[in-house]
Design a protein around this motif. Structure first.
Motif, PDB file in Angstrom:
ATOM      1  N   UNK A 167     -10.874  19.174   3.326  1.00 17.33           N
ATOM      2  CA  UNK A 167     -10.781  18.193   5.089  1.00 17.33           C
ATOM      3  C   UNK A 167      -9.672  18.520   4.967  1.00 17.33           C
ATOM      4  N   UNK A 168      -9.577  18.375   6.727  1.00 15.35           N
ATOM      5  CA  UNK A 168      -8.435  17.652   7.269  1.00 15.35           C
ATOM      6  C   UNK A 168      -8.880  16.657   8.076  1.00 15.35           C
ATOM      7  N   UNK A 201       0.710  -1.306   0.576  1.00 15.64           N
ATOM      8  CA  UNK A 201       0.234  -0.111  -0.041  1.00 15.64           C
ATOM      9  C   UNK A 201       0.844   1.208  -0.179  1.00 15.64           C
ATOM     10  N   UNK A 202       0.281   2.353   0.294  1.00 14.76           N
ATOM     11  CA  UNK A 202       0.847   4.067   0.236  1.00 14.76           C
ATOM     12  C   UNK A 202       1.700   3.427   1.215  1.00 14.76           C
ATOM     13  N   UNK A 203       2.828   3.505   1.603  1.00 19.95           N
ATOM     14  CA  UNK A 203       3.830   3.879   2.157  1.00 19.95           C
ATOM     15  C   UNK A 203       4.288   4.806   2.616  1.00 19.95           C
ATOM     16  N   UNK A 204       3.306   5.797   3.641  1.00 18.40           N
ATOM     17  CA  UNK A 204       3.356   6.591   3.893  1.00 18.40           C
ATOM     18  C   UNK A 204       3.304   6.863   5.288  1.00 18.40           C
ATOM     19  N   UNK A 205       4.695   7.113   6.229  1.00 14.06           N
ATOM     20  CA  UNK A 205       4.784   7.702   7.976  1.00 14.06           C
ATOM     21  C   UNK A 205       3.777   8.706   7.682  1.00 14.06           C
ATOM     22  N   UNK A 206       3.049   8.809   8.356  1.00 11.61           N
ATOM     23  CA  UNK A 206       2.218  10.229   9.497  1.00 11.61           C
ATOM     24  C   UNK A 206       2.923  10.162  10.054  1.00 11.61           C
ATOM     25  N   UNK A 226       3.597  22.447   5.872  1.00  8.23           N
ATOM     26  CA  UNK A 226       2.341  22.258   6.199  1.00  8.23           C
ATOM     27  C   UNK A 226       1.324  22.477   5.427  1.00  8.23           C
ATOM     28  N   UNK A 227       1.557  22.639   4.240  1.00  8.70           N
ATOM     29  CA  UNK A 227       0.756  23.306   3.280  1.00  8.70           C
ATOM     30  C   UNK A 227       0.477  22.952   1.821  1.00  8.70           C
ATOM     31  N   UNK A 228      -0.225  22.207   0.948  1.00  8.33           N
ATOM     32  CA  UNK A 228      -0.211  21.429  -0.369  1.00  8.33           C
ATOM     33  C   UNK A 228      -0.726  22.524  -1.282  1.00  8.33           C
ATOM     34  N   UNK A 229      -0.851  22.902  -2.648  1.00  9.24           N
ATOM     35  CA  UNK A 229      -1.760  23.285  -3.738  1.00  9.24           C
ATOM     36  C   UNK A 229      -2.050  22.433  -4.450  1.00  9.24           C
ATOM     37  N   UNK A 247      -1.890  12.115  -4.510  1.00 11.08           N
ATOM     38  CA  UNK A 247      -1.047  13.459  -4.154  1.00 11.08           C
ATOM     39  C   UNK A 247      -1.975  13.700  -3.084  1.00 11.08           C
ATOM     40  N   UNK A 248      -3.026  14.300  -3.285  1.00 10.53           N
ATOM     41  CA  UNK A 248      -4.014  14.432  -2.141  1.00 10.53           C
ATOM     42  C   UNK A 248      -4.184  13.477  -1.180  1.00 10.53           C
ATOM     43  N   UNK A 249      -4.079  12.690  -1.006  1.00 11.11           N
ATOM     44  CA  UNK A 249      -4.138  11.477  -0.135  1.00 11.11           C
ATOM     45  C   UNK A 249      -3.373  11.559   0.656  1.00 11.11           C
ATOM     46  N   UNK A 250      -1.937  11.401  -0.160  1.00 13.32           N
ATOM     47  CA  UNK A 250      -0.383  12.042   0.839  1.00 13.32           C
ATOM     48  C   UNK A 250       0.032  13.244   1.177  1.00 13.32           C
ATOM     49  N   UNK A 251      -0.409  14.234   1.202  1.00 15.11           N
ATOM     50  CA  UNK A 251      -1.064  15.195   1.764  1.00 15.11           C
ATOM     51  C   UNK A 251      -1.984  15.134   3.386  1.00 15.11           C
ATOM     52  N   UNK A 252      -2.907  14.495   2.592  1.00 14.82           N
ATOM     53  CA  UNK A 252      -3.875  14.014   3.871  1.00 14.82           C
ATOM     54  C   UNK A 252      -2.928  13.500   5.110  1.00 14.82           C
ATOM     55  N   UNK A 253      -2.749  12.558   4.509  1.00 16.81           N
ATOM     56  CA  UNK A 253      -2.070  11.190   5.858  1.00 16.81           C
ATOM     57  C   UNK A 253      -0.901  11.898   6.723  1.00 16.81           C
ATOM     58  N   UNK A 254      -0.545  13.654   5.772  1.00 15.66           N
ATOM     59  CA  UNK A 254       0.919  13.122   6.568  1.00 15.66           C
ATOM     60  C   UNK A 254       0.558  14.163   7.160  1.00 15.66           C
ATOM     61  N   UNK A 255      -1.087  15.358   7.260  1.00 16.86           N
ATOM     62  CA  UNK A 255      -1.155  16.178   7.820  1.00 16.86           C
ATOM     63  C   UNK A 255      -1.408  17.643   7.762  1.00 16.86           C
TER      64      UNK A 255
END
Length: 496
Positions: free
Chosen positions: A298-299, A45-50, A242-245, A259-267
């Protein structure tokens, strides 16, 4: 493979046809893949460390805090002459309505004039609520008038203070560069123009630090900031963004969703430039950066205060259910023991939030044999090892009751995407888009997909879509709706 925009992309499946099961591994058909996944293999799966909780919770917006403070100070001034009961009612109504109207939200555009209509409507609503309540309670006219004048006085004190807060916020952003470090996804004309506007106008609170784009439309030399060679997850972590556009890109839509989901998971806070932005109207979730509308997504649900309410309700309901249903669990365990012996409890490794594994507990419904194929066998429908007791437990979902202990332990929630075994998570993530993204929240005893009939031999794609919809639209009320639908589903299923 590493996707520059999104996350680690799963390797292609080794079979010629993707698996088609859905629902749960207890019902359905085996996945039609060339080779069954091996037990204990990690999911692809998407290996993203929160991001650590202290980083997510520590990002407090100073302007929002100041807006709360000036409203509380204004209330302290105007309610001093009121009876304490009506002072509390007026304060609760004003702060509650204004909070529900999102007057204390994080925002890019610090404009008092833009906020005046919303503030006026919120105060008028609180005025009407308090007046109606006082009339219904038979309060003396003099007290009613005093409460009404207090609310009017609140407006007189609060609005000039809010004007000062907005002006101070713009000045502090420009003077001290109090801005969110921002990564722009999309190195095209729109992304470059947006980045230039951020650099020239720091009062909007975004400080761009670079671009991420697998297919940049402009030459890197023409960009106002460097084009980062790393993927988005690594860039967010290294640059502490802290933000992604999300601006336009020549890449396909799928990497942008990743990309949106990655940024979402990283807060991160996520802003999206909408299609036909020139005609896009302002709305509750639309920010303005100069002439560009930015839709604020949404956060992450797990970063909201209401998530702690969800966790508290989970613990309370699971604890009560274990106590109340203990006789039922005991009778079911006795029936399993008489039919097929020990062990009564079946343990299986499942994948939970952020791809962490945990041991899931169930009442055993399959007779024990010399071979344990539970990690690689998808379905036991038609299996002769399932006796009458096992079929009854599965049909009534009573075999799931021990998972209440998983909820108490924090492995699961009452409502959430259903957990799956590591091998199948790897297999499904390799062939189904965004299956990996459903692990952004804890798994659940029941879920949105299940109450829409996605049990048994149903589509994994549809189930994943429902799970991601649930995460994107999560609220406490949505959880209540799913619980009510679950009860109806169980009653109808048992009466068929």
């Amino acid at each position: 493979m590493v996707n520059q925009v999104g996350t680690t992309t799963p390797a292609p499946a080794r079979s010629g046809e993707p698996p088609r099961p859905g629902g749960s591994p207890e019902t359905g058909q085996p996945p039609r893949t060339g080779q069954a996944p091996q037990a204990g293999e990690p999911p692809r799966s998407g290996e993203v460390e929160p991001r650590p909780a202290r980083d997510r919770l520590g990002r407090v917006n100073a302007v929002a805090v100041l807006l709360v403070c000036v409203d509380v100070a204004a209330l302290a001034v105007v309610v001093r002459g009121l009876p304490w009961t009506w002072a509390a009612v007026a304060a609760g109504a004003l702060l509650g309505v204004r909070a529900s109207c999102r007057l204390y939200r994080r925002r890019l555009w610090l404009s008092w004039l833009h906020d005046v209509p919303r503030s006026t409507i919120a105060t008028a609503t609180a005025f009407a609520l308090v007046t109606g309540l006082s009339l219904a309670a038979g309060t003396r006219p003099a007290t009613i008038a005093a409460v009404q004048w207090a609310i009017v006085g609140f407006t007189v004190w609060s609005e000039p203070a809010r004007l000062f807060v907005f002006a101070f916020g713009r000045w502090a952003r420009r003077r001290f560069n109090r801005c969110d470090r921002t990564i722009v996804v999309g190195a095209g004309k729109v992304g470059a123009t947006l980045t230039t506007a951020m650099l020239q106008h720091p009062e909007y609170g975004l400080r761009p630090v670079g671009f991420v784009d697998p297919a940049p439309a402009l030459d890197p030399a023409d960009l106002p900031l460097p084009l980062l060679e790393e993927n988005l997850a690594d860039a967010i972590t290294r640059l502490r963004a802290g933000s992604v556009v999300l601006a336009f890109s020549r890449a396909t839509d799928s990497p942008l969703v990743n990309a949106a989901i990655t940024a979402h998971r990283l807060g991160c806070s996520i802003f999206v430039v909408p299609r036909m932005y020139e005609l896009h109207q302002d709305g509750p979730d639309v920010e303005r950066l100069r002439s560009f509308p930015l839709v604020r997504l949404s956060t992450a649900p797990t970063t909201r205060p209401s998530w702690w309410v969800k966790r508290g309700v989970d613990v309370l309901l699971a604890g009560l259910a274990l106590v109340v249903l203990a006789p039922v669990i005991g009778l079911c365990a006795l029936a399993v023991l008489l039919e097929s012996g020990r062990p009564v409890i079946f343990r299986q490794v499942r994948v939970g939030m952020d791809d962490r594994t945990f041991v899931l507990y169930k009442l055993r419904s399959v007779r024990m044999t010399g071979e344990d194929d539970s990690q690689v066998r998808w379905s036991v429908v038609g299996d002769r090892r399932v006796g009458p007791v096992g079929r009854f437990l599965r049909r009534t979902s009573l075999d799931e009751l021990p998972q209440l202990w998983n909820i108490l332990r924090g492995d699961m929630s009452i409502v959430g995407p259903r957990p799956e075994r590591p091998g199948f998570v790897r297999e499904f993530s390799a062939v189904h888009d965004l299956y990996w993204a459903r692990h952004r929240v804890p798994t659940g005893l029941t879920g949105l997909a299940q109450v829409h009939g996605l049990r048994g031999d149903t589509s994994i794609v549809d189930r994943s879509r429902y799970d991601n919809y649930y995460i994107a639209n999560w609220s406490l009320w949505l959880d209540v709706r799913i619980l009510l639908l679950t009860v109806g589903e169980l009653l109808c299923r048992n009466n068929r």
